[in-house]
Scaffold this active site. Structure first.
Site, PDB file in Angstrom:
ATOM      1  N   LYS A 121    -116.596  -5.565 -35.925  1.00  0.00           N
ATOM      2  CA  LYS A 121    -116.443  -5.871 -34.336  1.00  0.00           C
ATOM      3  C   LYS A 121    -117.656  -5.946 -33.933  1.00  0.00           C
ATOM      4  CE  LYS A 121    -117.102  -3.056 -30.938  1.00  0.00           C
ATOM      5  NZ  LYS A 121    -117.154  -1.873 -30.279  1.00  0.00           N
ATOM      6  N   ASP A 139    -111.767  -4.567 -29.897  1.00  0.00           N
ATOM      7  CA  ASP A 139    -112.081  -3.098 -29.614  1.00  0.00           C
ATOM      8  C   ASP A 139    -110.974  -2.343 -29.466  1.00  0.00           C
ATOM      9  OD1 ASP A 139    -111.544  -4.039 -27.222  1.00  0.00           O
ATOM     10  OD2 ASP A 139    -113.542  -3.312 -26.399  1.00  0.00           O
TER      11      ASP A 139
END
Ligand code: SF4
Length: 223
Positions: A121, A139
Protein backbone atom coordinates in the site's frame (compact mmCIF):
# COMPACT_ATOMS: atom_id res chain seq x y z
CA UNK A 1 -20.20 -9.60 -7.59
CA UNK A 2 -21.36 -6.87 -9.96
CA UNK A 3 -20.28 -6.89 -13.60
CA UNK A 4 -17.24 -4.90 -14.72
CA UNK A 5 -19.53 -2.55 -16.62
CA UNK A 6 -21.72 -1.87 -13.58
CA UNK A 7 -18.65 -1.49 -11.35
CA UNK A 8 -17.17 1.15 -13.65
CA UNK A 9 -20.50 2.99 -13.76
CA UNK A 10 -20.47 3.11 -9.96
CA UNK A 11 -16.86 4.29 -9.90
CA UNK A 12 -17.83 7.02 -12.39
CA UNK A 13 -20.56 8.22 -9.98
CA UNK A 14 -17.98 8.34 -7.18
CA UNK A 15 -15.61 10.27 -9.49
CA UNK A 16 -18.37 12.84 -10.10
CA UNK A 17 -18.94 13.19 -6.37
CA UNK A 18 -15.27 13.83 -5.60
CA UNK A 19 -13.65 15.24 -8.75
CA UNK A 20 -10.93 17.05 -6.78
CA UNK A 21 -9.95 14.20 -4.46
CA UNK A 22 -6.22 14.14 -3.76
CA UNK A 23 -3.67 13.02 -1.20
CA UNK A 24 -4.42 14.73 2.12
CA UNK A 25 -1.08 13.93 3.72
CA UNK A 26 1.03 17.11 3.74
CA UNK A 27 4.53 16.64 2.34
CA UNK A 28 7.14 18.44 0.26
CA UNK A 29 9.10 15.52 -1.19
CA UNK A 30 8.99 11.71 -1.63
CA UNK A 31 10.87 11.14 1.64
CA UNK A 32 8.36 13.15 3.69
CA UNK A 33 5.49 11.40 1.93
CA UNK A 34 6.94 7.98 2.74
CA UNK A 35 7.27 8.92 6.43
CA UNK A 36 3.72 10.36 6.46
CA UNK A 37 2.23 7.23 4.89
CA UNK A 38 4.07 5.07 7.38
CA UNK A 39 2.66 7.17 10.24
CA UNK A 40 -0.86 7.06 8.81
CA UNK A 41 -1.53 3.36 9.48
CA UNK A 42 -4.66 3.14 11.63
CA UNK A 43 -4.60 6.89 12.13
CA UNK A 44 -6.34 9.85 10.47
CA UNK A 45 -4.50 12.01 7.94
CA UNK A 46 -5.46 15.07 10.01
CA UNK A 47 -3.62 13.82 13.04
CA UNK A 48 -0.61 12.81 10.94
CA UNK A 49 -0.51 16.32 9.43
CA UNK A 50 -0.57 17.88 12.91
CA UNK A 51 2.42 15.79 13.94
CA UNK A 52 4.42 16.14 10.73
CA UNK A 53 4.10 19.94 10.79
CA UNK A 54 6.79 20.05 13.48
CA UNK A 55 8.37 16.65 12.71
CA UNK A 56 9.39 17.67 9.18
CA UNK A 57 10.96 20.87 10.50
CA UNK A 58 13.15 18.91 12.87
CA UNK A 59 13.98 15.91 10.63
CA UNK A 60 14.88 16.62 7.00
CA UNK A 61 16.94 13.58 6.00
CA UNK A 62 17.24 9.88 6.92
CA UNK A 63 20.42 10.79 8.84
CA UNK A 64 18.43 13.19 11.04
CA UNK A 65 16.12 10.38 12.19
CA UNK A 66 19.06 8.08 12.85
CA UNK A 67 20.95 10.69 14.90
CA UNK A 68 18.39 10.79 17.72
CA UNK A 69 17.56 8.15 20.32
CA UNK A 70 14.46 6.05 19.67
CA UNK A 71 12.90 7.57 22.82
CA UNK A 72 13.22 11.07 21.40
CA UNK A 73 11.60 10.05 18.13
CA UNK A 74 8.83 8.23 20.02
CA UNK A 75 8.23 11.39 21.99
CA UNK A 76 7.99 13.46 18.80
CA UNK A 77 5.24 11.23 17.39
CA UNK A 78 3.58 10.07 20.58
CA UNK A 79 0.15 11.52 19.80
CA UNK A 80 -0.12 8.99 16.96
CA UNK A 81 -1.37 5.47 17.58
CA UNK A 82 1.21 2.67 17.59
CA UNK A 83 3.95 5.30 17.96
CA UNK A 84 6.49 2.92 19.45
CA UNK A 85 6.35 0.57 16.47
CA UNK A 86 6.17 3.43 14.05
CA UNK A 87 9.29 5.06 15.52
CA UNK A 88 11.10 1.73 15.19
CA UNK A 89 9.93 1.36 11.58
CA UNK A 90 10.99 4.91 10.68
CA UNK A 91 14.46 4.20 11.98
CA UNK A 92 14.65 0.93 10.04
CA UNK A 93 13.34 2.62 6.90
CA UNK A 94 15.95 5.40 7.17
CA UNK A 95 18.72 2.88 7.70
CA UNK A 96 17.71 0.87 4.64
CA UNK A 97 17.36 4.04 2.54
CA UNK A 98 20.95 4.91 3.41
CA UNK A 99 22.28 1.37 3.02
CA UNK A 100 20.53 0.55 -0.24
CA UNK A 101 19.70 3.80 -2.03
CA UNK A 102 22.11 6.52 -0.90
CA UNK A 103 19.42 8.13 1.24
CA UNK A 104 17.00 8.64 -1.68
CA UNK A 105 13.53 7.14 -1.97
CA UNK A 106 13.68 4.69 -4.89
CA UNK A 107 11.02 4.83 -7.56
CA UNK A 108 10.09 1.32 -8.52
CA UNK A 109 7.53 -0.82 -6.71
CA UNK A 110 10.07 -3.55 -6.19
CA UNK A 111 12.70 -1.28 -4.65
CA UNK A 112 10.16 0.49 -2.46
CA UNK A 113 8.78 -2.78 -1.15
CA UNK A 114 12.32 -3.93 -0.34
CA UNK A 115 12.52 -1.18 2.30
CA UNK A 116 11.84 -1.95 5.94
CA UNK A 117 8.32 -1.06 6.99
CA UNK A 118 7.14 -0.40 3.42
CA UNK A 119 4.36 -2.67 2.21
CA UNK A 120 2.42 -2.74 -1.03
CA UNK A 121 0.00 0.00 0.00
CA UNK A 122 2.73 2.46 0.98
CA UNK A 123 4.68 1.66 -2.19
CA UNK A 124 1.59 2.26 -4.32
CA UNK A 125 0.85 5.60 -2.66
CA UNK A 126 4.45 6.79 -3.04
CA UNK A 127 4.61 5.67 -6.69
CA UNK A 128 1.38 7.42 -7.50
CA UNK A 129 1.60 10.62 -5.44
CA UNK A 130 5.35 11.29 -5.39
CA UNK A 131 6.32 9.90 -8.79
CA UNK A 132 3.10 10.26 -10.76
CA UNK A 133 3.10 6.60 -11.82
CA UNK A 134 -0.31 4.91 -12.26
CA UNK A 135 -0.98 2.95 -9.07
CA UNK A 136 -4.03 1.95 -7.10
CA UNK A 137 -3.32 1.60 -3.41
CA UNK A 138 -5.92 -0.30 -1.43
CA UNK A 139 -6.35 1.05 2.07
CA UNK A 140 -9.15 0.36 4.55
CA UNK A 141 -11.55 2.81 2.81
CA UNK A 142 -10.97 1.47 -0.70
CA UNK A 143 -11.37 -2.11 0.50
CA UNK A 144 -14.58 -1.39 2.41
CA UNK A 145 -16.18 0.58 -0.43
CA UNK A 146 -15.28 -2.02 -3.04
CA UNK A 147 -16.77 -4.79 -0.94
CA UNK A 148 -19.90 -2.91 0.08
CA UNK A 149 -20.60 -2.12 -3.55
CA UNK A 150 -20.15 -5.74 -4.56
CA UNK A 151 -17.16 -4.95 -6.77
CA UNK A 152 -15.31 -7.47 -4.63
CA UNK A 153 -16.36 -10.37 -2.47
CA UNK A 154 -16.19 -9.90 1.31
CA UNK A 155 -13.64 -12.69 1.57
CA UNK A 156 -11.25 -11.16 -0.99
CA UNK A 157 -7.86 -10.07 0.31
CA UNK A 158 -6.26 -6.69 -0.35
CA UNK A 159 -4.33 -7.96 -3.37
CA UNK A 160 -7.51 -9.34 -4.93
CA UNK A 161 -9.25 -6.01 -4.37
CA UNK A 162 -6.38 -4.19 -6.06
CA UNK A 163 -6.36 -6.61 -9.00
CA UNK A 164 -10.11 -6.37 -9.55
CA UNK A 165 -10.11 -2.56 -9.40
CA UNK A 166 -7.12 -2.32 -11.73
CA UNK A 167 -8.91 -4.64 -14.14
CA UNK A 168 -12.03 -2.46 -14.13
CA UNK A 169 -10.60 1.06 -14.06
CA UNK A 170 -8.58 2.34 -17.05
CA UNK A 171 -4.90 2.61 -16.10
CA UNK A 172 -4.72 6.37 -16.61
CA UNK A 173 -7.40 6.74 -13.91
CA UNK A 174 -5.88 4.45 -11.26
CA UNK A 175 -4.23 7.18 -9.17
CA UNK A 176 -7.19 9.56 -9.25
CA UNK A 177 -9.66 6.74 -8.57
CA UNK A 178 -7.61 5.71 -5.54
CA UNK A 179 -8.13 9.16 -4.00
CA UNK A 180 -11.79 9.32 -5.07
CA UNK A 181 -12.54 5.95 -3.48
CA UNK A 182 -10.77 7.08 -0.31
CA UNK A 183 -12.80 10.31 -0.17
CA UNK A 184 -16.00 8.36 -0.80
CA UNK A 185 -15.14 5.98 2.05
CA UNK A 186 -13.93 8.73 4.36
CA UNK A 187 -16.74 11.24 3.86
CA UNK A 188 -19.73 9.33 2.52
CA UNK A 189 -19.64 5.54 2.78
CA UNK A 190 -18.24 5.93 6.28
CA UNK A 191 -17.25 2.78 8.17
CA UNK A 192 -19.69 3.07 11.07
CA UNK A 193 -22.41 5.22 9.57
CA UNK A 194 -22.58 5.18 5.78
CA UNK A 195 -24.90 7.80 4.32
CA UNK A 196 -27.06 5.25 2.51
CA UNK A 197 -30.20 7.41 2.74
CA UNK A 198 -28.66 10.05 0.46
CA UNK A 199 -26.38 7.79 -1.58
CA UNK A 200 -26.67 7.97 -5.38
CA UNK A 201 -25.55 4.34 -5.50
CA UNK A 202 -28.20 2.97 -3.15
CA UNK A 203 -30.23 1.36 -5.91
CA UNK A 204 -27.28 -0.80 -7.00
CA UNK A 205 -25.76 -1.37 -3.56
CA UNK A 206 -26.80 -4.54 -1.81
CA UNK A 207 -25.16 -3.48 1.46
CA UNK A 208 -27.00 -0.14 1.36
CA UNK A 209 -30.33 -1.84 0.63
CA UNK A 210 -29.76 -4.17 3.56
CA UNK A 211 -28.94 -1.30 5.89
CA UNK A 212 -31.95 0.75 4.78
CA UNK A 213 -34.23 -2.21 5.28
CA UNK A 214 -32.84 -2.77 8.77
CA UNK A 215 -33.22 0.92 9.57
CA UNK A 216 -36.86 0.97 8.44
CA UNK A 217 -37.58 -2.12 10.47
CA UNK A 218 -36.01 -0.51 13.53
CA UNK A 219 -38.05 2.66 13.08
CA UNK A 220 -41.18 0.55 12.57
CA UNK A 221 -40.47 -1.44 15.71
CA UNK A 222 -39.89 1.72 17.73
CA UNK A 223 -43.20 3.11 16.51
FE1 SF4 B 1 -22.06 2.90 0.99
FE2 SF4 B 1 -24.60 2.93 1.66
FE3 SF4 B 1 -23.84 4.07 -0.61
FE4 SF4 B 1 -23.80 1.43 -0.36
S1 SF4 B 1 -25.61 2.76 -0.32
S2 SF4 B 1 -22.19 2.71 -1.22
S3 SF4 B 1 -23.22 1.17 1.80
S4 SF4 B 1 -23.29 4.73 1.45
Amino acid sequence: MVSKKKALEMIDVIADMFPDAECELKHDNPFELTIAVLLSAQCTDNLVNKVTRSLFKKYKTPEDYLKVDIEELQNDIKSIGLYRNKAKNIKKLCQSLLDQYGGQVPHTHKDLESLSGVGRKTANVVMSVAFDEPSLAVDTHVERVSKRLGINKWKDNVKQVEERLCDIIPKERWSKSHHQLIFFGRYHCIARKPKCDICPLLEDCREGQKRMKAMKKEVGTND
